[in-house]
Scaffold this active site. Structure first.
Site, mmCIF file in Angstrom:
data_model
loop_
_atom_site.group_PDB
_atom_site.id
_atom_site.type_symbol
_atom_site.label_atom_id
_atom_site.label_comp_id
_atom_site.label_asym_id
_atom_site.label_seq_id
_atom_site.Cartn_x
_atom_site.Cartn_y
_atom_site.Cartn_z
ATOM 1 N N ASP A 39 0.815 -1.217 0.000
ATOM 2 C CA ASP A 39 0.000 0.000 0.000
ATOM 3 C C ASP A 39 0.848 1.266 0.000
ATOM 4 O OD1 ASP A 39 -2.078 -1.672 0.053
ATOM 5 O OD2 ASP A 39 -2.814 -1.133 2.062
ATOM 6 N N ALA A 40 1.921 1.236 0.781
ATOM 7 C CA ALA A 40 2.739 2.445 0.930
ATOM 8 C C ALA A 40 3.336 2.850 -0.412
ATOM 9 C CB ALA A 40 3.850 2.214 1.953
ATOM 10 N N ASP A 43 0.603 4.325 -2.519
ATOM 11 C CA ASP A 43 0.304 5.681 -2.059
ATOM 12 C C ASP A 43 1.344 6.675 -2.557
ATOM 13 O OD1 ASP A 43 -1.817 4.564 -0.795
ATOM 14 O OD2 ASP A 43 -0.946 4.608 1.221
ATOM 15 N N ILE A 89 -34.075 -10.855 -19.063
ATOM 16 C CA ILE A 89 -33.995 -12.280 -19.381
ATOM 17 C C ILE A 89 -35.243 -12.966 -18.868
ATOM 18 C CG2 ILE A 89 -32.475 -14.274 -19.358
ATOM 19 C CD1 ILE A 89 -30.367 -12.691 -18.078
ATOM 20 N N LYS A 127 -26.052 -15.202 -11.858
ATOM 21 C CA LYS A 127 -26.960 -14.058 -12.002
ATOM 22 C C LYS A 127 -26.736 -13.148 -10.796
ATOM 23 C CE LYS A 127 -31.554 -12.664 -13.306
ATOM 24 N NZ LYS A 127 -31.834 -11.641 -12.285
ATOM 25 N N LYS A 300 -26.675 -19.005 -21.465
ATOM 26 C CA LYS A 300 -26.746 -18.316 -22.761
ATOM 27 C C LYS A 300 -26.236 -19.266 -23.840
ATOM 28 C CE LYS A 300 -25.868 -13.921 -20.472
ATOM 29 N NZ LYS A 300 -24.854 -12.943 -20.072
ATOM 30 N N LYS A 324 -33.386 -19.766 -11.428
ATOM 31 C CA LYS A 324 -33.313 -19.261 -10.047
ATOM 32 C C LYS A 324 -32.912 -20.319 -9.035
ATOM 33 C CE LYS A 324 -35.589 -15.094 -10.036
ATOM 34 N NZ LYS A 324 -35.385 -13.966 -9.184
ATOM 35 N N CYS A 421 -32.074 -18.034 35.126
ATOM 36 C CA CYS A 421 -31.733 -18.187 36.550
ATOM 37 C C CYS A 421 -32.222 -17.032 37.412
ATOM 38 C CB CYS A 421 -30.223 -18.361 36.725
ATOM 39 S SG CYS A 421 -29.293 -16.853 36.430
ATOM 40 N N CYS A 436 -26.195 -12.258 31.430
ATOM 41 C CA CYS A 436 -26.610 -12.675 32.756
ATOM 42 C C CYS A 436 -25.400 -12.591 33.672
ATOM 43 C CB CYS A 436 -27.128 -14.113 32.677
ATOM 44 S SG CYS A 436 -27.190 -14.926 34.279
HETATM 45 S S1 IVH Z 1 -27.502 -10.959 -19.498
HETATM 46 C C1 IVH Z 1 -29.750 -10.346 -23.066
HETATM 47 N N1 IVH Z 1 -26.141 -11.985 -17.532
HETATM 48 O O1 IVH Z 1 -30.450 -9.743 -14.806
HETATM 49 C C2 IVH Z 1 -29.536 -10.587 -21.636
HETATM 50 N N2 IVH Z 1 -27.886 -10.458 -17.015
HETATM 51 O O2 IVH Z 1 -33.351 -9.731 -16.354
HETATM 52 C C3 IVH Z 1 -29.030 -9.407 -20.962
HETATM 53 N N3 IVH Z 1 -28.127 -9.994 -14.620
HETATM 54 O O3 IVH Z 1 -31.112 -6.562 -15.709
HETATM 55 C C4 IVH Z 1 -28.625 -9.648 -19.584
HETATM 56 N N4 IVH Z 1 -26.493 -11.289 -13.952
HETATM 57 O O4 IVH Z 1 -28.809 -6.809 -14.845
HETATM 58 C C5 IVH Z 1 -27.133 -11.158 -17.883
HETATM 59 N N5 IVH Z 1 -24.812 -12.942 -15.889
HETATM 60 C C6 IVH Z 1 -25.816 -12.122 -16.235
HETATM 61 C C7 IVH Z 1 -26.555 -11.391 -15.293
HETATM 62 C C8 IVH Z 1 -27.598 -10.573 -15.722
HETATM 63 C C9 IVH Z 1 -27.425 -10.449 -13.562
HETATM 64 C C10 IVH Z 1 -29.273 -9.078 -14.533
HETATM 65 C C11 IVH Z 1 -29.197 -7.955 -15.525
HETATM 66 C C12 IVH Z 1 -30.562 -7.785 -16.076
HETATM 67 C C13 IVH Z 1 -31.334 -8.880 -15.458
HETATM 68 C C14 IVH Z 1 -32.016 -9.652 -16.549
#
Ligand code: IVH
Length: 680
Positions: A39-40, A43, A89, A127, A300, A324, A421, A436
């Protein structure tokens, strides 16, 4: 103005070199998590750059590392039109494997693949649970940062984005235009710290890291954003000109990494439904330990040509899906608040809840941490509360849903008597935890107290370990320390897994411990803040237990190293009738200890009244030997250096204590010097 072309040229070169070097260190530190310089040193480089820029203000550019926090507070955010819209998405809410299987089946159908065609290749990512950002780099320089807004029009948050240290102000190449898309997030640990700071300042608390990140990015004063550490992970691009796009999404992310943009490294290229399922499970298993929050993973289709074929439905691409995880938070009713007493006497308020399914199980109890936590969040009995269960951690209440507060809620108050107690409850100043004071008698603390009492540095009862204490307490044979001394051979030998021989050994050890020293007795009582060394000082100073028990705070403060907190703790302990009673029982059970005359002041010896701290390895003396010599010369030893320290004896590899002594100007000597002093 006097033109001096030579100096600016040299300055310009130096400034450029410094900026490049600082950028490299920033990238190593904030993106790679692998600092390259102390760090120093960093800085120093930074200060040099600042000084040069101050001398040559005409050379300051917006992409200089010194310009991260520079923008003035604004009154509103300007609108930004996204030329390439920021999409959302489709979310797969079936959190089981089926979520992944269904997506793969859909993609195969859309691409008209038959059962004999090879598995589809996907890029799988996390995500991130934060705020979407679009970062516009023109010729390699960050010119604008914008939020997603409604996907078509967002807000210009450039000044705030510049304060995010992992976002490069300048790319490692200079293509005419690249818009980096990604997520700004707050790490869990930074979120907790922020909320602690907010609570201390009596400011509004954030419900979760995502809200905190959003709130920080939407600050009109970038100086405030700068104090709220945010991170960024890229997951794609928007508009691009003059930059060769690779053929797959995974390669795009690699190319962004090459440009110096942070991309989360746990992404993977996987094949078919099986690959997706495996990724979903693997990341799910790590979810609780991740330093940031995710609410799922994103799949994707990897090849851009296939993405193009698949196209979009309204604002969602067909080639991507968010899969999810079970929600970690849920809303339920707080039915009541009960108080639990822990092994150390800490009182914890526990929420009794209308059972709710969260984090994969049904939760009916959750911790409320402490009294301040409840007050700061204005949590009341009857409220609609948010319960959180992340991984294997204990479920906790994170806050209330204010709009859903019913009529007739009740405010919680910490009890003044221990629910286990009946002893007094006390909360020390500056402490969050109420405790206590019935250490010796409280059933909740019983096992811990007995183990401490029997410990090597206290009554030193060999063979009385955790297992035996558990058995004795659970069988109701021992409640307070005095009960130990009333145990008989028959009772002990009757315990499970206890042979006659070992019972006899334990009994002999107990008998041997019946007579002890005053300092060991005082230490054994387990008075909060009274460690071995304070117990020794108290024994020497007062000479008898009765005198110690009768001492008021002022008298206790006369003892070296006893401050107001320790003195108050001692007074509280002996003021508790339950504790006095337990001591009486010890005497009645035949326990004795050596008492002596009070030694209010040690006036003899070369180190009379001096507090000495030992640090490092001395050439010939061990720690214990050195302490013994110091005590014999009327001095006392302490373990940390403070203003009250008179002398530090340092040996080899002395570290922070030596530094502290130098800071405070405490004299430092070596072993040879100590020996000379002891002789003299
Ligand atoms: S791709 C065409 N990748 O989720 C797809 N989105 O509903 C464009 N998000 O608002 C988004 N992690 O902010 C993508 N690995 C990820 C992501 C991601 C989070 C969020 C993004 C977007 C929402 C999609």
């Amino acid at each position: 103005m006097r033109a001096n072309s030579e100096a600016p040229k040299r300055a310009r070169e130096r400034i450029e070199r410094l900026r490049r070097e600082i950028e490299r260190h920033d990238h190593a530190y904030y993106v790679l998590n692998a600092p390259t310089v102390p760090d120093a040193e960093y800085d120093r480089l930074f200060a040099e750059l600042q000084a040069l820029e101050a001398q040559h203000p005409e050379l300051v550019t917006p992409d200089s590392p010194t310009q991260r926090v520079g923008g003035a507070p604004s009154s509103a955010f300007a609108e930004v039109v996204h030329t390439v819209p920021m999409l959302s998405i489709h979310t797969e809410t079936d959190t089981s494997d089926n979520g992944a299987i269904a997506f793969d089946a859909r993609i195969r159908r859309e691409l008209q693949l038959g059962p004999d065609d090879p598995p589809v290749e996907y890029c799988a990512e996390m995500k991130f649970d934060g705020v979407a950002l679009s970062l516009r780099y023109e010729h390699g320089v960050l010119v604008r940062g914008a939020t997603r807004g409604n996907g078509m029009v967002g807000e210009d948050v450039t000044a705030n984005v510049r304060t995010i240290r992992s976002i490069p102000l300048r790319l490692r190449a200079a293509p005419p235009l690249v818009e980096v898309r990604g997520e700004a997030i707050m790490l869990k640990r930074d979120f907790e710290r922020l909320n602690e700071r907010q609570a201390a300042a009596r400011e509004k608390l954030f419900a979760n890291p995502r809200n905190a990140a959003a709130g920080s990015l939407r600050q009109l004063d970038p100086a405030i954003t700068a104090r709220r550490p945010l991170h960024f992970f890229a997951y794609g691009v928007g508009a691009v000109q003059g930059w060769a796009m690779p053929p797959t999404h995974a390669q795009l992310l690699d190319a962004l990494t090459e440009l110096g943009v942070p991309v989360e490294p746990q992404r993977a290229v996987v094949h078919g439904a099986e690959g997706l399922v495996e990724f979903h499970r693997r990341i799910g298993a790590r979810r609780a330990e991740l330093p940031f929050e995710i609410d799922g993973v994103v799949y994707k289709v990897n090849r851009f040509d296939l993405q193009q074929r698949l196209g979009f439905v309204t604002r969602e691409p067909r080639w991507a899906v968010a899969h999810k995880y079970p929600a970690q938070e849920a809303v339920t009713t707080l039915l009541d608040i009960e108080v639990q007493v822990g092994r150390t006497g800490a009182l914890t308020p526990v929420a009794r809840l209308a059972p709710v399914f969260v984090g994969g199980t049904t939760v009916a109890n959750a911790t409320l941490h402490n009294e301040d936590f409840i007050r700061e969040r204005d949590i009341r009995i009857g409220d609609a509360v948010i319960v959180r269960r992340a991984g294997d951690v204990i479920p906790e209440i994170v806050g209330i849903v204010p709009e859903r507060r019913p009529a007739g809620t009740r405010i919680f108050r910490m009890p003044t008597k221990c629910p286990a107690c009946g002893s007094a409850v006390f909360r020390e100043e500056g402490e969050k935890v109420a405790r206590c004071t019935g250490g010796l008698v409280c059933p909740a603390q019983r096992k811990q107290a007995l183990l401490h009492f029997a410990g090597r540095r206290a009554f030193d009862i060999e063979g009385l370990g955790e297992k035996l204490v558990d058995q004795l307490v659970d069988a109701g044979l021992v409640r307070t320390p005095a009960d130990l001394f009333r145990l008989g051979l028959g009772t002990l030998a009757n315990l499970e897994r206890m042979a006659e021989k070992s019972a006899a050994n334990v009994l002999a050890a107990i008998d041997k411990a019946r007579h002890t020293t005053l300092e060991r007795l005082i230490f054994a009582l387990g008075i909060r803040h009274v460690g071995e060394s304070t117990a020794r000082d108290l024994a020497a100073h007062f000479g008898s237990l009765d005198r110690l028990m009768a001492a008021d705070e002022a008298q206790l403060l006369e003892v070296p190293d006893v401050g107001p907190v320790v003195a108050a703790s001692i007074v509280r302990f002996f003021a508790e009738p339950h504790n006095r009673e337990a001591i009486e029982q010890l005497r009645a059970a035949g326990v004795t200890w050596q008492e002596g005359r009070p030694q209010r002041m040690r006036s003899l010896g070369a180190l009379a009244g001096k507090t000495v701290v030992l640090t490092g390895t001395l050439p010939t003396l061990s720690r214990d030997e050195a302490s013994e010599l110091i005590r014999a010369a009327g001095g006392r030893t302490a373990t940390s250096v403070s203003k009250k320290t008179d002398l530090v004896v340092a040996g080899e590899e002395a570290g922070s204590k030596l530094e502290r002594a130098r800071e405070l100007g405490v004299p430092v000597i070596d072993e040879a010097e100590l020996r000379r002093m002891l002789k003299g």
